[in-house]
Design an enzyme around this catalytic site. Structure first.
Site, PDB file in Angstrom:
ATOM      1  N   HIS A  37       0.833  -1.201   0.000  1.00  0.00           N
ATOM      2  CA  HIS A  37       0.000   0.000   0.000  1.00  0.00           C
ATOM      3  C   HIS A  37       0.873   1.258   0.000  1.00  0.00           C
ATOM      4  CE1 HIS A  37      -2.831  -2.846   2.275  1.00  0.00           C
ATOM      5  NE2 HIS A  37      -3.417  -2.634   1.123  1.00  0.00           N
ATOM      6  N   LYS A 149      -0.780  -6.561  -8.022  1.00  0.00           N
ATOM      7  CA  LYS A 149      -1.016  -7.750  -7.182  1.00  0.00           C
ATOM      8  C   LYS A 149      -2.393  -8.336  -7.475  1.00  0.00           C
ATOM      9  CE  LYS A 149      -1.046 -10.389  -3.360  1.00  0.00           C
ATOM     10  NZ  LYS A 149      -2.285 -10.202  -2.742  1.00  0.00           N
ATOM     11  N   GLN A 153      -8.454  -7.502 -10.961  1.00  0.00           N
ATOM     12  CA  GLN A 153      -9.153  -6.298 -10.475  1.00  0.00           C
ATOM     13  C   GLN A 153      -8.713  -5.060 -11.255  1.00  0.00           C
ATOM     14  OE1 GLN A 153      -9.815  -5.229  -6.180  1.00  0.00           O
ATOM     15  NE2 GLN A 153      -7.999  -4.006  -6.494  1.00  0.00           N
TER      16      GLN A 153
HETATM   17  P1  AMP Z   1      -6.366  -4.095  -0.494  1.00  0.00           P
HETATM   18  O1  AMP Z   1      -6.249  -3.289   0.743  1.00  0.00           O
HETATM   19  O2  AMP Z   1      -5.874  -5.508  -0.334  1.00  0.00           O
HETATM   20  O3  AMP Z   1      -7.722  -3.993  -1.143  1.00  0.00           O
HETATM   21  O4  AMP Z   1      -5.354  -3.471  -1.539  1.00  0.00           O
HETATM   22  C1  AMP Z   1      -5.426  -2.115  -1.879  1.00  0.00           C
HETATM   23  C2  AMP Z   1      -4.520  -1.845  -3.054  1.00  0.00           C
HETATM   24  O5  AMP Z   1      -3.188  -2.220  -2.737  1.00  0.00           O
HETATM   25  C3  AMP Z   1      -4.917  -2.656  -4.308  1.00  0.00           C
HETATM   26  O6  AMP Z   1      -4.759  -1.822  -5.444  1.00  0.00           O
HETATM   27  C4  AMP Z   1      -3.917  -3.774  -4.295  1.00  0.00           C
HETATM   28  O7  AMP Z   1      -3.671  -4.317  -5.576  1.00  0.00           O
HETATM   29  C5  AMP Z   1      -2.694  -3.070  -3.748  1.00  0.00           C
HETATM   30  N1  AMP Z   1      -1.739  -4.034  -3.189  1.00  0.00           N
HETATM   31  C6  AMP Z   1      -1.986  -4.993  -2.261  1.00  0.00           C
HETATM   32  N2  AMP Z   1      -0.891  -5.721  -2.037  1.00  0.00           N
HETATM   33  C7  AMP Z   1       0.082  -5.236  -2.846  1.00  0.00           C
HETATM   34  C8  AMP Z   1       1.460  -5.573  -3.083  1.00  0.00           C
HETATM   35  N3  AMP Z   1       2.070  -6.578  -2.453  1.00  0.00           N
HETATM   36  N4  AMP Z   1       2.130  -4.836  -3.995  1.00  0.00           N
HETATM   37  C9  AMP Z   1       1.538  -3.817  -4.669  1.00  0.00           C
HETATM   38  N5  AMP Z   1       0.254  -3.440  -4.482  1.00  0.00           N
HETATM   39  C10 AMP Z   1      -0.460  -4.150  -3.578  1.00  0.00           C
END
Ligand code: AMP
Length: 283
Positions: A37, A149, A153
């Site tokens: 994030h 990731k 989506q």
């Molecule tokens: P989430 O809180 O899991 O819904 O993720 C929020 C955002 O962070 C989404 O756009 C995810 O794709 C991104 N994200 C989550 N994990 C990673 C990671 N390891 N590397 C890059 N982006 C990430």
């Protein structure tokens, strides 16, 4: 950093920023912030005068048997991370304010959302595109950064803004990984130490694919089967799917054509923790 919980106040604030010619960048998350994030925040900060971070655990994207209620919500820690990362506004609405009584309109994702995560998690992408549309209306960004990731989506959201003429630039950000290659995720805290170590097998699968594709092997189906076998050999690990897809349409690809792009998708259970990962390749 200002914390805003009311959608109407966030929207009025964003409108004021736009009137003052601020370029707004947004990162949308469900909280439990980690390095992944934070990298998205850095990326959006480099192209925006004002950074909005949203934290909302969206019930509409969780299935009835999924972890909505036990999803981690360390709000104070998240707010501290956001402040340190240079976020200007933290928008953290309640479920009731996002979906008040009488709420009944939603956005439906199309065919990109049918396979893989969409098939395994019915209704998930409709929940995602509905909340992303709402959050874009509320935060009025010029740029929104999403992580690769969640590659399916990202593809669904790129299609959403094209199909509904939403005036925002969607930027994809690379996957941040732990030292052993495991993609950083809020759900990794559910893994035992042993599982976390063993979970590097997903990345080893990606490395296997890279080596084989560099050798100009074109039987993607065969490579995916080899990766499935590598993962299945790890005690307590079970593949949900391992497959190559056409990167734009997210339909399975069995044989590679020269110079075309393919994405390897992995979804794997480590015990009862579901991990996803992916990597883009050019044949
Ligand atoms: P989430 O809180 O899991 O819904 O993720 C929020 C955002 O962070 C989404 O756009 C995810 O794709 C991104 N994200 C989550 N994990 C990673 C990671 N390891 N590397 C890059 N982006 C990430």
């Amino acid at each position: 950093m200002q914390i805003i919980t009311e959608p109407a106040l966030m929207q009025a604030t964003a409108e004021k920023l736009r009137l003052h010619r601020q370029r707004i960048g947004v990162v949308m998350t469900m909280g439990a912030l980690h390095e992944g994030h934070l990298s998205l925040i850095q990326q959006v900060r480099s192209v925006s005068g004002t950074v909005i971070l949203t934290i909302f655990v969206n019930p509409k994207q969780f299935g009835p048997d999924e972890d909505f209620h036990r999803y981690p919500r360390p709000f104070d820690q998240d707010a501290a991370h956001a402040r340190a990362a240079g976020v200007d506004y933290l928008f953290a609405p309640s479920v009731e304010s996002m979906y008040p009584e009488g709420f009944q309109t939603s956005v439906r994702a199309g065919s990109i959302a049918e396979g893989f995560e969409g098939m395994k998690r019915p209704g998930h992408f409709d929940g995602v595109v509905t909340v992303v549309t709402k959050l874009l209306q509320i935060t009025k960004p010029h740029t929104a950064v999403f992580g690769e990731k969640d590659a399916q989506q990202l593809a669904v959201i790129r299609r959403l803004v094209r199909d509904l003429n939403i005036d925002v630039e969607i930027v994809g950000a690379p996957i941040i990984r732990e030292k052993n290659g495991l993609a950083v995720s809020s759900r990794n805290i559910y893994l035992s130490g042993e599982q976390r170590e063993a979970a590097q097998v997903l990345y080893m699968g990606i490395c296997h694919a890279r080596r084989e594709i560099e050798k100009k092997r074109t039987d993607l189906f065969g490579i995916a089967n080899e990766i499935e076998r590598m993962i299945a050999e790890e005690p307590g690990f079970r593949c949900d799917y391992v497959a190559f897809v056409d990167d734009e349409l997210f339909v399975p690809a069995e044989t590679a054509e020269p110079d075309k792009k393919y994405r390897l998708l992995l979804a794997v259970y480590a015990g009862n923790v579901r991990l996803i990962d992916n990597c883009l390749f050019t044949a």
